[in-house]
Motif scaffolding. Structure first.
Motif, PDB file in Angstrom:
ATOM      1  N   ALA A 102       0.828  -1.120  -0.147  1.00  0.00           N
ATOM      2  CA  ALA A 102      -0.178  -0.059   0.094  1.00  0.00           C
ATOM      3  C   ALA A 102       0.901   1.143  -0.073  1.00  0.00           C
ATOM      4  O   ALA A 102       1.894   1.352   0.697  1.00  0.00           O
ATOM      5  N   ARG A 103       0.427   2.131  -0.513  1.00  0.00           N
ATOM      6  CA  ARG A 103       1.104   3.648  -0.601  1.00  0.00           C
ATOM      7  C   ARG A 103       1.003   4.049   0.924  1.00  0.00           C
ATOM      8  O   ARG A 103       0.415   3.927   1.568  1.00  0.00           O
ATOM      9  N   SER A 104       1.858   4.897   1.123  1.00  0.00           N
ATOM     10  CA  SER A 104       2.130   5.771   2.443  1.00  0.00           C
ATOM     11  C   SER A 104       0.671   6.299   2.626  1.00  0.00           C
ATOM     12  O   SER A 104       0.192   6.491   3.712  1.00  0.00           O
ATOM     13  N   ASN A 105       0.274   6.906   1.515  1.00  0.00           N
ATOM     14  CA  ASN A 105      -1.075   7.762   1.457  1.00  0.00           C
ATOM     15  C   ASN A 105      -2.101   6.912   2.359  1.00  0.00           C
ATOM     16  O   ASN A 105      -2.979   7.486   2.832  1.00  0.00           O
ATOM     17  N   ASP A 106      -2.121   5.456   2.134  1.00  0.00           N
ATOM     18  CA  ASP A 106      -3.249   4.851   2.311  1.00  0.00           C
ATOM     19  C   ASP A 106      -3.134   4.589   3.745  1.00  0.00           C
ATOM     20  O   ASP A 106      -4.105   4.703   4.548  1.00  0.00           O
ATOM     21  N   GLU A 107      -1.833   4.560   4.300  1.00  0.00           N
ATOM     22  CA  GLU A 107      -1.632   4.021   5.887  1.00  0.00           C
ATOM     23  C   GLU A 107      -2.011   5.405   6.671  1.00  0.00           C
ATOM     24  O   GLU A 107      -2.416   5.425   7.641  1.00  0.00           O
ATOM     25  N   VAL A 108      -1.467   6.778   5.874  1.00  0.00           N
ATOM     26  CA  VAL A 108      -1.805   7.702   6.747  1.00  0.00           C
ATOM     27  C   VAL A 108      -3.238   8.028   6.675  1.00  0.00           C
ATOM     28  O   VAL A 108      -3.857   8.513   7.817  1.00  0.00           O
TER      29      VAL A 108
ATOM     30  N   TYR B 265     -10.608  16.103  10.649  1.00  0.00           N
ATOM     31  CA  TYR B 265      -9.593  14.894  10.328  1.00  0.00           C
ATOM     32  C   TYR B 265     -10.132  13.841   9.217  1.00  0.00           C
ATOM     33  O   TYR B 265      -9.475  13.362   8.792  1.00  0.00           O
ATOM     34  N   GLU B 266     -11.526  13.597   9.213  1.00  0.00           N
ATOM     35  CA  GLU B 266     -12.057  12.711   8.247  1.00  0.00           C
ATOM     36  C   GLU B 266     -11.930  13.301   6.970  1.00  0.00           C
ATOM     37  O   GLU B 266     -11.647  12.477   5.974  1.00  0.00           O
ATOM     38  N   LYS B 267     -12.185  14.778   6.686  1.00  0.00           N
ATOM     39  CA  LYS B 267     -11.880  15.251   5.351  1.00  0.00           C
ATOM     40  C   LYS B 267     -10.393  15.275   4.962  1.00  0.00           C
ATOM     41  O   LYS B 267      -9.939  15.040   3.732  1.00  0.00           O
ATOM     42  N   ALA B 268      -9.662  15.416   5.884  1.00  0.00           N
ATOM     43  CA  ALA B 268      -8.072  15.422   5.736  1.00  0.00           C
ATOM     44  C   ALA B 268      -7.741  13.905   5.011  1.00  0.00           C
ATOM     45  O   ALA B 268      -6.765  13.520   4.445  1.00  0.00           O
ATOM     46  N   ALA B 269      -8.347  12.758   5.885  1.00  0.00           N
ATOM     47  CA  ALA B 269      -8.000  11.638   5.643  1.00  0.00           C
ATOM     48  C   ALA B 269      -8.379  11.150   4.135  1.00  0.00           C
ATOM     49  O   ALA B 269      -7.489  10.421   3.363  1.00  0.00           O
ATOM     50  N   ARG B 270      -9.410  11.743   3.657  1.00  0.00           N
ATOM     51  CA  ARG B 270     -10.149  11.437   2.264  1.00  0.00           C
ATOM     52  C   ARG B 270      -9.253  12.174   1.447  1.00  0.00           C
ATOM     53  O   ARG B 270      -8.744  11.567   0.098  1.00  0.00           O
ATOM     54  N   ALA B 271      -8.523  13.255   1.737  1.00  0.00           N
ATOM     55  CA  ALA B 271      -7.824  14.054   0.975  1.00  0.00           C
ATOM     56  C   ALA B 271      -6.570  13.594   0.647  1.00  0.00           C
ATOM     57  O   ALA B 271      -5.968  13.295  -0.356  1.00  0.00           O
ATOM     58  N   VAL B 272      -5.818  12.956   1.836  1.00  0.00           N
ATOM     59  CA  VAL B 272      -4.635  12.255   1.832  1.00  0.00           C
ATOM     60  C   VAL B 272      -4.493  10.936   0.863  1.00  0.00           C
ATOM     61  O   VAL B 272      -3.859  10.668   0.008  1.00  0.00           O
ATOM     62  N   GLY B 273      -5.753  10.171   1.138  1.00  0.00           N
ATOM     63  CA  GLY B 273      -5.918   8.944   0.361  1.00  0.00           C
ATOM     64  C   GLY B 273      -6.110   9.060  -1.117  1.00  0.00           C
ATOM     65  O   GLY B 273      -5.540   8.411  -1.787  1.00  0.00           O
ATOM     66  N   GLY B 274      -6.702  10.559  -1.598  1.00  0.00           N
ATOM     67  CA  GLY B 274      -6.759  10.590  -2.978  1.00  0.00           C
ATOM     68  C   GLY B 274      -5.724  11.329  -3.644  1.00  0.00           C
ATOM     69  O   GLY B 274      -5.818  11.809  -4.637  1.00  0.00           O
TER      70      GLY B 274
ATOM     71  N   ILE C  95      -1.972  20.105   0.127  1.00  0.00           N
ATOM     72  CA  ILE C  95      -3.145  19.032  -0.087  1.00  0.00           C
ATOM     73  C   ILE C  95      -4.290  19.777   0.537  1.00  0.00           C
ATOM     74  O   ILE C  95      -4.301  20.144   1.467  1.00  0.00           O
ATOM     75  N   PRO C  96      -5.432  19.527  -0.370  1.00  0.00           N
ATOM     76  CA  PRO C  96      -6.881  20.060   0.101  1.00  0.00           C
ATOM     77  C   PRO C  96      -7.205  19.715   1.809  1.00  0.00           C
ATOM     78  O   PRO C  96      -6.823  18.317   2.011  1.00  0.00           O
ATOM     79  N   ASN C  97      -7.771  20.520   2.594  1.00  0.00           N
ATOM     80  CA  ASN C  97      -8.208  19.973   3.834  1.00  0.00           C
ATOM     81  C   ASN C  97      -6.914  19.584   4.863  1.00  0.00           C
ATOM     82  O   ASN C  97      -7.145  19.154   5.731  1.00  0.00           O
ATOM     83  N   VAL C  98      -5.885  19.645   4.478  1.00  0.00           N
ATOM     84  CA  VAL C  98      -4.768  19.399   5.236  1.00  0.00           C
ATOM     85  C   VAL C  98      -4.009  20.840   5.771  1.00  0.00           C
ATOM     86  O   VAL C  98      -3.219  21.580   5.066  1.00  0.00           O
ATOM     87  N   GLY C  99      -4.270  21.281   6.912  1.00  0.00           N
ATOM     88  CA  GLY C  99      -3.523  22.288   7.553  1.00  0.00           C
ATOM     89  C   GLY C  99      -2.191  22.056   8.246  1.00  0.00           C
ATOM     90  O   GLY C  99      -1.689  21.069   8.219  1.00  0.00           O
ATOM     91  N   LYS C 100      -1.555  23.139   8.737  1.00  0.00           N
ATOM     92  CA  LYS C 100      -0.225  22.867   9.448  1.00  0.00           C
ATOM     93  C   LYS C 100      -0.305  21.805  10.598  1.00  0.00           C
ATOM     94  O   LYS C 100       0.535  20.869  10.549  1.00  0.00           O
ATOM     95  N   SER C 101      -1.467  21.866  11.406  1.00  0.00           N
ATOM     96  CA  SER C 101      -1.347  20.783  12.590  1.00  0.00           C
ATOM     97  C   SER C 101      -1.127  19.328  12.001  1.00  0.00           C
ATOM     98  O   SER C 101      -0.665  18.508  12.338  1.00  0.00           O
ATOM     99  N   ILE C 102      -2.235  19.250  10.888  1.00  0.00           N
ATOM    100  CA  ILE C 102      -2.369  17.668  10.380  1.00  0.00           C
ATOM    101  C   ILE C 102      -1.016  17.460   9.587  1.00  0.00           C
ATOM    102  O   ILE C 102      -0.323  16.420   9.742  1.00  0.00           O
ATOM    103  N   ALA C 103      -0.653  18.292   8.726  1.00  0.00           N
ATOM    104  CA  ALA C 103       0.732  18.107   8.016  1.00  0.00           C
ATOM    105  C   ALA C 103       1.888  17.623   9.296  1.00  0.00           C
ATOM    106  O   ALA C 103       2.819  16.771   8.684  1.00  0.00           O
TER     107      ALA C 103
END
Length: 579
Positions: A2-8, A32-41, A57-65
């Motif tokens: 799996a890509r790192s994106n899927d794990e994250v 965080y749900e929106k960020a999960a979708r954005a990272v996965g895609g 990445i859309p929906n990923v702010g500084k804290s999530i990054a």
């Protein structure tokens, strides 16, 4: 793998769930749900991005990054670990039930002391949940459905998870000195929607180098058994993998044998016995002399049994032997046959990429045509309006033909469509005069899943009868392992599709694979046409078509059965015939 994106993405979704369980801010959980979708895609591997790149990445702010970088660098996130430590193990176990949300899991744990799936099932049968606020007979019924889904999965994983792991293993073992051939077999080769374990087959004169490379794979967590010809391991993905090494001259017989299914193999062995032969993983032998007759290729094995080569997705003892003997095996549709994708989304609604990026990616797929089908206004969360949809249509017309695509002079033809919501009574978004302006309308059920069987059937049939509906999207609404399909009379729906000329979607997303292969087989007998679509909400999701094609093959479909294998002129004629 799996890509790192899927794990994250999985980690961010878990964090959102943990926030909900611990009574945290609901808005923060949704972030965080929106960020999960954005990272996965996201198209780029997040492991290669710095903080600045992550925040793009859309929906990923500084804290999530920062949390993403912490996970990539260390393998853990302290904030997640802190919340995990606050959640009793019993609640974590209960949240594995697909239909039980985190807040209800916490409620039954705190109020009733229930801490396991079995205890929860007993509490429901004893009607103990009905005294809790927010629980009732319907809730109990939904939770029991979830428990059934959990038990039915039996540790099985989706086909995409298994495929990523299997292809990674095959790539490594194929490079080992002495490995002449390597492939995965079993239910994965037959394109089953979920996989219990993975079978890897290698042809080599010496097995030891291959076995050493196999057990040294970084994702192997335990060696279950090891021998000269077979080694079994457990992996970090929770999947067991069996490796078998056979002599090169036994490759065909071994591949046939370990691909299965069991029922199919019984039939082929019966044919061998009737001809005075014995079929095993090592070859096809003469019973009297013990002489090996054929074994090097599957084609030779089937041919000696008086059969054509049977494609693996058909090997389920559902008539393929008889069809082969009559010379009537279907010329199965393939991924190469696809000329377009007819159900995709952009960031105008719940997609993650703009129209231009999605269209450019579709052109790279080599498609001749591509439909954009963003959600209509009845899904209010998407905030669709007439004006926004018409503005998108104008942009689609501007971009039509501007993306070069392999093997086509005029560039990618863009179709402007929409995914309509089939309401509780079978109606759809927008009046007829507005619908008439679309090139393509997909109509799908997105809510009110628990209506009566009669109501759900009427609802779908009425949608089929709408002259502006071309395709019924993800027809049973199921989510594999999470939500069962709706209880509708599918035969009545299939008959309505055949009567009205409405196509049924085979949604290729591995979470859905809807229709199921069993349903496709039935619908095909009515003369229904199908569309294999990605339902992509991000650029990487355009690649899931392989899973939809595998399901279509299990349903015995040919290219003529699938409307998005047709030339553009024939497709447009089909679409006009519905409008």
């Amino acid at each position: 793998m799996a890509r790192s994106n899927d794990e994250v993405a999985a980690l961010l979704q878990e964090y959102a769930d943990l926030i909900s369980i611990t009574g945290g801010d609901a808005f923060r959980a949704r972030v965080y749900e929106k960020a999960a979708r954005a990272v996965g895609g996201h198209h780029a591997d997040v492991a290669t991005l710095g903080l600045k790149g992550l925040q793009e990445i859309p929906n990923v702010g500084k804290s999530i990054a920062q949390k993403v970088r912490e996970y990539v660098d260390s393998g853990t996130v302290s904030a997640v670990e802190e919340l995990r430590a606050r959640i009793p193990d019993g609640v974590r176990r209960l949240t594995a039930i697909p239909t039980l949300g985190p807040k209800k899991a916490l409620a039954v744990y705190e109020e009733l002391g229930v801490s396991s799936v079995e205890e929860l099932a007993d509490a429901i049968h004893q009607e103990r949940l009905r005294d809790l606020k927010g629980f009732g007979p319907r809730t109990e019924e939904n939770i029991l459905h979830g428990i059934e889904l959990l038990r039915a999965s039996g540790g099985r994983v989706r086909i995409d998870v298994a495929t990523e792991l299997a292809e990674s293993i095959v790539a490594v073992l194929s490079a080992v000195d002495g490995c002449e051939k390597c492939a995965y077999a079993g239910s994965l080769r037959r394109c089953r929607e979920t996989i219990g374990d993975i079978d890897i087959l290698v042809a080599a004169e010496e097995s030891a180098p291959v076995m050493r490379a196999f057990t040294a794979l970084p994702y192997v967590t335990e060696i279950i058994g090891q021998g000269a010809t077979k080694t079994s391991v457990r992996t970090a993905k929770g999947l067991d993998v069996d490796l078998r090494v056979v002599p090169p001259d036994s490759w065909g017989a071994a591949l046939q044998y370990f691909t299965g299914s069991k029922a199919h193999n019984i039939r082929t062995r019966e044919r061998a016995v009737h001809q005075g032969l014995k079929l095993s993983e090592y070859g096809l032998f003469d019973v009297e002399t013990g002489e090996k007759i054929v074994s090097e290729t599957e084609e030779e094995v089937y041919g000696r049994l008086g059969l054509p080569w049977i494609p693996p997705p058909l090997r389920e003892d559902r008539g393929e032997i008889e069809a082969g003997l009559r010379g009537e095996l279907p010329d199965l549709v393939t991924e190469a046959d696809l000329r377009g994708d007819l159900h995709t989304h952009t960031d105008l609604t719940d997609g993650l990429a703009p129209l231009e990026e999605m269209a450019a990616a579709a052109a790279r797929c080599g498609y001749a045509y591509y439909a954009i089908t963003d959600h209509a206004p009845d899904l209010t969360m998407q905030r669709m309006t007439d004006e926004r949809m018409l503005a998108q249509r104008e942009r689609v017309r501007e971009l039509d033909g501007t993306f070069p695509t392999k093997g086509r002079r005029g560039g990618l033809r863009l179709l402007h469509g929409t995914e309509l919501n089939i309401g509780p009574e079978g109606g759809v978004d927008w009046p007829e005069d507005f619908l008439a302006g679309f090139d393509l309308c997909v109509a799908s059920v997105h809510s009110h899943f628990n209506q009566s069987r009669d109501a759900l059937t009427r609802r779908l049939v009425r949608a089929c009868e709408n002259p502006h509906v071309h395709i019924i999207g993800h027809p049973t609404t199921r989510l594999i392992g999470k939500r069962p399909g709706i209880d509708a009379d599918l035969d009545a729906v299939f008959a309505a599709c055949a009567r009205t000329g409405t196509a049924l979607e085979i949604n290729a997303h591995p979470h859905r694979l809807d229709l199921r292969d069993e349903d496709i087989l039935r619908a095909r007998r009515y003369g229904v046409k199908f569309a294999v679509n990605s339902d992509a909400h991000a650029v990487p999701q355009l690649d899931v078509m392989r899973y939809g094609i595998g399901t279509a093959q299990r349903g015995w479909l040919t290219g003529d059965d699938v409307i998005n294998t047709w030339p553009e002129r024939r497709l447009r004629s089909f679409l006009r015939g519905r409008g």
